[in-house]
Design an enzyme around this catalytic site. Structure first.
Site, PDB file in Angstrom:
ATOM      1  N   LYS A 126     -80.848   2.396  -5.720  1.00 46.81           N
ATOM      2  CA  LYS A 126     -80.532   3.772  -6.105  1.00 46.81           C
ATOM      3  C   LYS A 126     -79.011   3.927  -6.110  1.00 46.81           C
ATOM      4  O   LYS A 126     -78.376   3.957  -5.061  1.00 46.81           O
ATOM      5  CB  LYS A 126     -81.172   4.762  -5.138  1.00 46.81           C
ATOM      6  CG  LYS A 126     -81.090   6.213  -5.576  1.00 46.81           C
ATOM      7  CD  LYS A 126     -81.906   7.094  -4.634  1.00 46.81           C
ATOM      8  CE  LYS A 126     -81.997   8.518  -5.156  1.00 46.81           C
ATOM      9  NZ  LYS A 126     -80.706   9.198  -5.174  1.00 46.81           N
ATOM     10  N   GLU A 184     -77.119   6.406 -14.387  1.00 46.74           N
ATOM     11  CA  GLU A 184     -76.190   6.876 -13.361  1.00 46.74           C
ATOM     12  C   GLU A 184     -74.799   6.331 -13.673  1.00 46.74           C
ATOM     13  O   GLU A 184     -74.622   5.120 -13.833  1.00 46.74           O
ATOM     14  CB  GLU A 184     -76.648   6.371 -11.987  1.00 46.74           C
ATOM     15  CG  GLU A 184     -76.233   7.222 -10.835  1.00 46.74           C
ATOM     16  CD  GLU A 184     -77.178   8.393 -10.603  1.00 46.74           C
ATOM     17  OE1 GLU A 184     -76.834   9.248  -9.779  1.00 46.74           O
ATOM     18  OE2 GLU A 184     -78.253   8.450 -11.240  1.00 46.74           O
ATOM     19  N   CYS A 443     -45.996  26.279  15.823  1.00 43.51           N
ATOM     20  CA  CYS A 443     -46.493  24.904  15.964  1.00 43.51           C
ATOM     21  C   CYS A 443     -46.627  24.293  14.568  1.00 43.51           C
ATOM     22  O   CYS A 443     -47.410  24.785  13.747  1.00 43.51           O
ATOM     23  CB  CYS A 443     -47.846  24.883  16.667  1.00 43.51           C
ATOM     24  SG  CYS A 443     -48.569  23.219  16.787  1.00 43.51           S
TER      25      CYS A 443
END
Length: 730
Positions: A126, A184, A443
């Site tokens: 996958k 994909e 700071c």
């Protein structure tokens, strides 16, 4: 019929129209190769000949000279508009199995429902990338789209055509009239760090992981940017098709390869569940031998007719399942425990470890939360420790390997003073586990973190204002006086003040200076000027983006102020109720507390923030610089709120909206957005990977909207949305 449009007679011969279409297609193809791919296949003279032929044809037949003709377009002006397009066949999600029991239960259901013992499983890795749908008509790529909500995606055709592996035309035999190819798009692991280094150098935000890099690269408006990114694709399925029939998915993969499409090298057909387990075990041990990130293993029924017999639920096929690997754990050396200072002053210990690759990326730092957690885990500096990381989650130290201690280890001691400004640390209130630096104003670490947060997408969304810029503006090596002592002067920055700044290039995870890999020296940069002392492009863009941020909505201004407990949701509630920064300041704590979406903790924090004179000075300076401190509409003149009284849940990843953007759209129309589903929920809006909220909605029969339905809800109201809600399972 009245109003019917009749086709007008034409004097253009059919052969002239056909020749025009062929020339136009050839010219567009060559322009794309020249301007986007930077890989022309014809000479300039040959291209000019084609263009002149088209112009001559249009001169002879003026009807052919349409606005979309290549003769009417400016060359080089390619830009992707990301228009919404419908998939011919829905792109479904996958159900997951996280252990062997879940996998076996799925296999048992398949065996029971398939009606035969003659079937096989196809196992494949996958890929952790961006799902896309390619449409080929008569062998030619006509469209590429993102998955979106499964029914509707975004047209990204020009961008996809820059990916060398994806053919513009299919080759070979048995080319169908129409076929949707699912796959994909991914970003190779070895190229990911290189890209992030370039982005940081340019002052841009790096990608969290290769999947985000793939998505961000593919969704560039200018395809020429996409063309510079080393994107690849793996094909893993077929959608709608005409003139194409095949019995097994594994055979389809062979045919897709013959057509020139990039199918996976990591697939295997097995006979039974034991074969599936062997495949899963092998890649569990060898996952880092793969060139892309993997998100598990997909197991599919190989026989396509049997897939049709099993069918699908409303979100996932019954014939496939995704096996998810457990978060990866590795051993490494705990070099040191340092402390970092956050934007609200919280001081957090974190582990510095020997660099180790885990879950696909190199890790040097891991969270330890607070000193009590350090004690509870029992880790000592010098220990060999077990480190875990899953996806883009922050790496975590699980504990020490006690048997490997050699006596040189030492305990961590929480510092008594802030490591950045030297102020004594203390709990914010009695009983707090966390220590904080109370020096909020000066700071440099707190200011750096606040500025970085302020510039983020959930706040003022100032592009080019990244972590390196925030560090350079708050703690430079030169000049001695930082350009920003607090947020108040942000909108007064000029290019003249930026050019002389020299600063360490800080690592965003640790806040420590990065080191040159060759020399080992700490990196120092003239952040906003080039070697000739001229402004860098990113510096000019940053100032332009800071100026544009003056017009952000009130909710984003409130978010950017870093008021404790006031995130985007609380900021939206305050902005919606009070409409201006002055009215929020003037409201009593009781009035704030009674505001929907606020409550006593946020109310107290808001009053405490406005009680500080230097906070009021920030507001004064921002007003003087022209920052919008109220929303345009007053409470009395508020526009229509068509979703008043509705309760909506948003879950999953939406294609056209961020989660915050979807909430803003709903809330501005009067809807209440909550995080849990109940019988009182009016609608559940689902995107990609919706999870348990979708299942709960189906169980309670709450109307569920995909992204197209969500658009109907926003534009046409609840009645129209109810008609397009997804069917609930019986």
């Amino acid at each position: 019929m009245a109003g019917e449009q009749h086709a007008q007679p034409t004097s253009v011969p059919a052969e002239a129209r056909e020749k025009h279409a062929q020339l136009a297609e050839q010219i567009e193809e060559h322009r794309f190769r020249y301007y986007v791919k930077d890989a022309p296949v014809v000479s300039d003279a040959e291209f000019d000949t084609l263009l002149r032929s088209l112009e001559a044809l249009e001169e002879e037949y003026p009807e052919l000279r349409t606005p979309d003709s290549p003769t009417q377009k400016v060359a080089g002006g390619y830009e992707t508009e990301f228009t919404a397009v419908q998939h011919r066949e829905r792109m479904l999600s996958l159900d997951n199995a996280f252990d062997d029991l879940g996998l076996a239960a799925w296999a048992e259901r398949v065996a029971k429902d398939v009606g035969t013992s003659d079937y096989h499983f196809l196992c494949e890795l996958k890929v952790d990338g961006l799902a896309v749908n390619l449409t080929y008509e008569h062998g030619r790529l006509t469209r590429a789209a993102t998955r979106g909500d499964g029914r509707t995606g975004e047209d990204i055709t020009p961008n996809v055509r820059t990916i060398a592996e994806i053919p513009d035309r299919l080759k070979g035999d048995r080319i169908p009239d129409l076929v949707e190819i699912r796959g994909e798009v991914y970003f190779p692991m070895e190229k990911f760090e290189e890209l992030n280094a370039r982005l940081v150098e340019a002052g841009d935000k790096p990608f969290a992981n290769p999947r985000n890099a793939a998505a961000g690269s593919l969704r560039q408006k200018d395809p020429r940017v996409t063309a510079t990114r080393p994107l690849h694709m793996v094909v893993h399925g077929i959608g709608a098709r005409q003139g194409f029939d095949i019995d097994r998915l594994s055979q389809a993969y062979e045919l897709l390869r013959e057509w020139g499409l990039p199918t996976t090298r990591y697939a295997r057909v097995v006979d039974d569940l034991d074969g599936v387990r062997e495949f899963i075990a092998y890649y569990g041990e060898n996952r880092h031998s793969v060139e892309h990130e993997i998100d598990g293993v997909v197991v599919k029924l190989d026989e396509i007719p049997l897939q049709g017999r099993l069918g699908s639920t409303s979100r996932a096929p019954r014939w496939a399942i995704a096996w998810k690997y457990a978060p990866e754990e590795v051993n490494t050396k705990l070099i040191n425990i340092r402390v970092g200072v956050g934007r609200t002053g919280r001081v957090t210990p974190y582990a510095q470890v020997e660099p180790v690759t885990v879950a696909g990326s190199e890790v040097e730092f891991a969270t330890l939360h607070n000193q009590d957690v350090v004690k509870a885990k029992g880790v000592l500096i010098g220990d060999t420790v077990v480190l875990r990381k899953a996806g883009d989650v922050i790496p975590e130290i699980l504990g020490p390997v006690v048997d490997l201690r050699d006596g040189t280890e030492r305990a961590f001691v929480m510092p008594a003073e802030c490591p950045e400004c030297g102020t004594p640390l203390a709990p914010a209130k009695e009983g707090d586990v966390d220590l904080r630096c109370p020096n909020a104003r000066t700071c440099p670490a707190q200011l750096r973190e606040r500025l970085f947060y302020l510039a983020g997408r959930k706040s003022l969304d100032i592009e080019q204002f990244g972590y390196v810029a925030a560090a350079a503006l708050t703690k430079p090596l030169e000049p001695a006086e930082p350009p920003l002592l607090d947020e108040g002067d942000l909108f007064d920055l000029t290019i003249e003040r930026l050019l002389p700044i020299k600063a360490y290039v800080l690592d965003q995870d640790s806040g420590l200076p990065k080191r040159d890999p060759k020399t080992g020296e700490e990196k120092v940069a003239t952040v906003f000027a080039n070697q000739q002392g001229e402004p860098r492009k990113n510096a000019i863009s940053m100032l332009d983006n800071i100026a544009a941020a003056k017009e952000r909505p009130l909710a984003r201004i409130l978010t950017g102020l870093s008021i404790r407990h006031v995130g985007p949701v609380a900021a939206e509630a305050l902005a919606r109720a009070f409409r201006s920064i002055d009215r929020i300041d003037q409201a009593t704590e009781e009035e704030l507390k009674d505001t929907d979406g606020v409550g006593p903790i946020v109310a107290a924090a808001v009053k405490q923030w406005f009680a500080e004179d230097w906070h009021r000075e920030i507001i004064r300076k921002w007003k003087a610089a022209g920052v919008r401190m109220e929303d345009e509409r007053s409470g009395e003149d508020e526009g229509p709120r068509p979703l008043e009284g509705l309760t909506v849940v948003v879950t999953g990843t939406l294609e056209h909206h961020t989660r915050d953007g979807a909430k803003e759209a709903l809330q501005s129309r009067g809807a209440k957005v909550t995080g849990s589903v109940s019988k009182k929920t009016s609608f559940v809006v689902v995107g990609d990977n919706p999870g348990s909220k979708y299942d709960k909605a189906m169980q309670l029969k709450v109307p569920v909207l995909n992204e197209a339905g969500f658009a109907v809800l926003l534009e046409q109201g609840p009645e129209a949305a109810a008609e397009v809600a997804l069917p609930t399972e019986e």
